[in-house]
Write a protein that holds these residues in place. Structure first.
Motif, PDB file in Angstrom:
ATOM      1  N   LEU A  77       1.018  -0.737   0.019  1.00 46.30           N
ATOM      2  CA  LEU A  77      -0.498   0.078   0.187  1.00 46.30           C
ATOM      3  C   LEU A  77       0.619   1.082   0.825  1.00 46.30           C
ATOM      4  CD1 LEU A  77      -2.482  -0.913   2.624  1.00 46.30           C
ATOM      5  CD2 LEU A  77      -2.913  -0.440   0.383  1.00 46.30           C
ATOM      6  N   LYS A  78       1.646   1.021   0.550  1.00 44.90           N
ATOM      7  CA  LYS A  78       2.902   1.902   0.846  1.00 44.90           C
ATOM      8  C   LYS A  78       3.082   2.729  -0.328  1.00 44.90           C
ATOM      9  CE  LYS A  78       3.716   2.214   5.818  1.00 44.90           C
ATOM     10  NZ  LYS A  78       3.592   3.726   6.789  1.00 44.90           N
ATOM     11  N   ARG A 121      -2.529  -3.437  -7.545  1.00 49.66           N
ATOM     12  CA  ARG A 121      -3.270  -4.735  -7.427  1.00 49.66           C
ATOM     13  C   ARG A 121      -2.664  -5.543  -6.475  1.00 49.66           C
ATOM     14  NH1 ARG A 121      -6.616  -1.796  -9.448  1.00 49.66           N
ATOM     15  NH2 ARG A 121      -7.981  -1.736 -11.457  1.00 49.66           N
ATOM     16  N   ILE A 122      -3.144  -5.432  -5.403  1.00 51.03           N
ATOM     17  CA  ILE A 122      -3.091  -6.252  -3.700  1.00 51.03           C
ATOM     18  C   ILE A 122      -3.329  -7.709  -4.046  1.00 51.03           C
ATOM     19  CG2 ILE A 122      -2.313  -6.846  -1.691  1.00 51.03           C
ATOM     20  CD1 ILE A 122      -1.796  -3.765  -1.916  1.00 51.03           C
ATOM     21  N   GLY A 128      -8.057   4.157  -6.349  1.00 49.46           N
ATOM     22  CA  GLY A 128      -7.061   3.054  -7.292  1.00 49.46           C
ATOM     23  C   GLY A 128      -6.510   1.837  -7.014  1.00 49.46           C
ATOM     24  N   VAL A 129      -6.209   1.624  -5.353  1.00 46.21           N
ATOM     25  CA  VAL A 129      -5.248  -0.127  -5.200  1.00 46.21           C
ATOM     26  C   VAL A 129      -6.824  -0.579  -4.757  1.00 46.21           C
ATOM     27  CG1 VAL A 129      -4.138  -0.388  -3.615  1.00 46.21           C
ATOM     28  CG2 VAL A 129      -3.234   1.306  -4.461  1.00 46.21           C
ATOM     29  N   SER A 173     -11.318  -3.501 -12.273  1.00 41.46           N
ATOM     30  CA  SER A 173     -11.399  -2.334 -11.450  1.00 41.46           C
ATOM     31  C   SER A 173     -12.613  -1.915 -10.194  1.00 41.46           C
ATOM     32  CB  SER A 173     -11.747  -1.154 -12.894  1.00 41.46           C
ATOM     33  OG  SER A 173     -12.674  -1.609 -13.646  1.00 41.46           O
ATOM     34  N   PHE A 174     -13.605  -2.884 -10.512  1.00 40.90           N
ATOM     35  CA  PHE A 174     -14.798  -2.338  -9.122  1.00 40.90           C
ATOM     36  C   PHE A 174     -14.832  -3.953  -8.163  1.00 40.90           C
ATOM     37  CE2 PHE A 174     -19.917  -1.970  -8.812  1.00 40.90           C
ATOM     38  CZ  PHE A 174     -19.191  -0.971  -8.071  1.00 40.90           C
ATOM     39  N   ASN A 175     -13.538  -4.722  -7.698  1.00 42.26           N
ATOM     40  CA  ASN A 175     -13.180  -5.442  -7.263  1.00 42.26           C
ATOM     41  C   ASN A 175     -12.736  -5.264  -6.558  1.00 42.26           C
ATOM     42  OD1 ASN A 175     -14.384  -6.734 -10.324  1.00 42.26           O
ATOM     43  ND2 ASN A 175     -15.140  -8.438  -8.330  1.00 42.26           N
ATOM     44  N   THR A 176     -13.136  -4.826  -5.433  1.00 44.40           N
ATOM     45  CA  THR A 176     -11.946  -5.009  -3.274  1.00 44.40           C
ATOM     46  C   THR A 176     -12.505  -6.014  -2.654  1.00 44.40           C
ATOM     47  OG1 THR A 176     -10.558  -3.517  -2.778  1.00 44.40           O
ATOM     48  CG2 THR A 176     -12.290  -2.397  -2.570  1.00 44.40           C
TER      49      THR A 176
END
Length: 250
Positions: free
Chosen positions: A128-129, A138-139, A179-180, A234-237
């Motif tokens: 993240l950093k 993308r993690i 955006g991540v 892009s719409f999955n987190t």
């Protein structure tokens, strides 16, 4: 099917990249244009795996994901070369298996959680950093269906992977507008060298729960991971995707 340019100009870090799921993912991403870095506690395995990808852009590092200073330094080194687009945390251990909870040693329980959960936390923290300033990333964390349903005889592993799923949910929600993305996968039994070393009755117990009555393949895992870490997703987190041959259907 492979899209040769899907990850062009992207840098990907894969922990546990020296073998198993990690190496399968690395091969897939490299074949589709990514520069891949293979991190592994076994530096020789990571080096050998990277050399096997020599027709692609691949590097390797010996990294202990439970050591914060090690993880921090490794991210800083790669960040000097440019943005990191993808991080897949595949490193992990099974820990005690075929053993009831009341027979598990505390040291074994803590070691399993340290590698599987604390390691996931440290990789996520520093990914993240590295990604947030670039407003893209993308993690993906490798969890397990055991983290959702629990496997008898695998209390330490099940608890650690449940923690990974919780981490995915929290981190994904925290940074949903950045955006991540932060997602996970929860496979059922995937036949890797790690699984092959488990108690035979434990493998049978897990496989019998799969309606397809077979283990998952490494390519099947890599194909799903590649989509999750692509720009397309892009719409999955905050979500953990199942890969279970029908075992988990909710």
């Amino acid at each position: 099917m492979s899209n040769l340019n899907r990850f062009k100009d992207q840098t990907a870090i894969i922990t546990g990249g020296g073998s198993g799921i990690g190496f399968a993912v690395a091969k897939k991403l490299a074949a589709e244009g990514a520069k891949v870095w293979l991190w592994d506690i076994d530096g020789e395995a990571a080096e050998e795996a990277a050399l096997s990808l020599q027709k692609h852009k691949a590097g390797f590092m010996r990294v202990d994901i439970t050591d914060e200073s090690d993880v921090k330094a490794a991210f800083e080194k790669i960040s000097q070369e440019g943005a990191i687009s993808i991080v897949v945390n595949s490193a992990g251990i099974v820990g005690p298996n075929g053993v009831n909870t009341d027979e598990v040693d505390l040291a074994d329980f803590e070691m399993t959680c340290r590698i599987n959960l604390t390691g996931s936390f440290l990789i996520t923290k520093y990914a993240l950093k590295a990604m947030l300033p670039h407003k893209y990333g993308r993690i993906l964390l490798v969890a397990s269906v055991a983290g959702k349903e629990g496997n008898a005889g695998m209390a330490a592993y099940s608890a650690s992977k449940a923690g990974v799923i919780g981490l995915v949910k929290s981190a994904g929600k925290e940074h949903a507008e950045s955006g991540v993305t932060v997602n996970g996968i929860a496979p059922a039994t995937i036949m890797t060298s790690m699984v092959e070393k488990m108690e035979p009755h434990q493998i049978k117990y897990m496989t019998d729960k799969i309606p397809m009555k077979r283990c998952g393949g490494l390519e099947e895992v890599a194909n799903l991971v590649a989509w999750i870490v692509s720009e397309e997703a892009s719409f999955n987190t905050g979500f953990t995707f199942d890969l279970t041959g029908g075992r988990a259907v909710y």
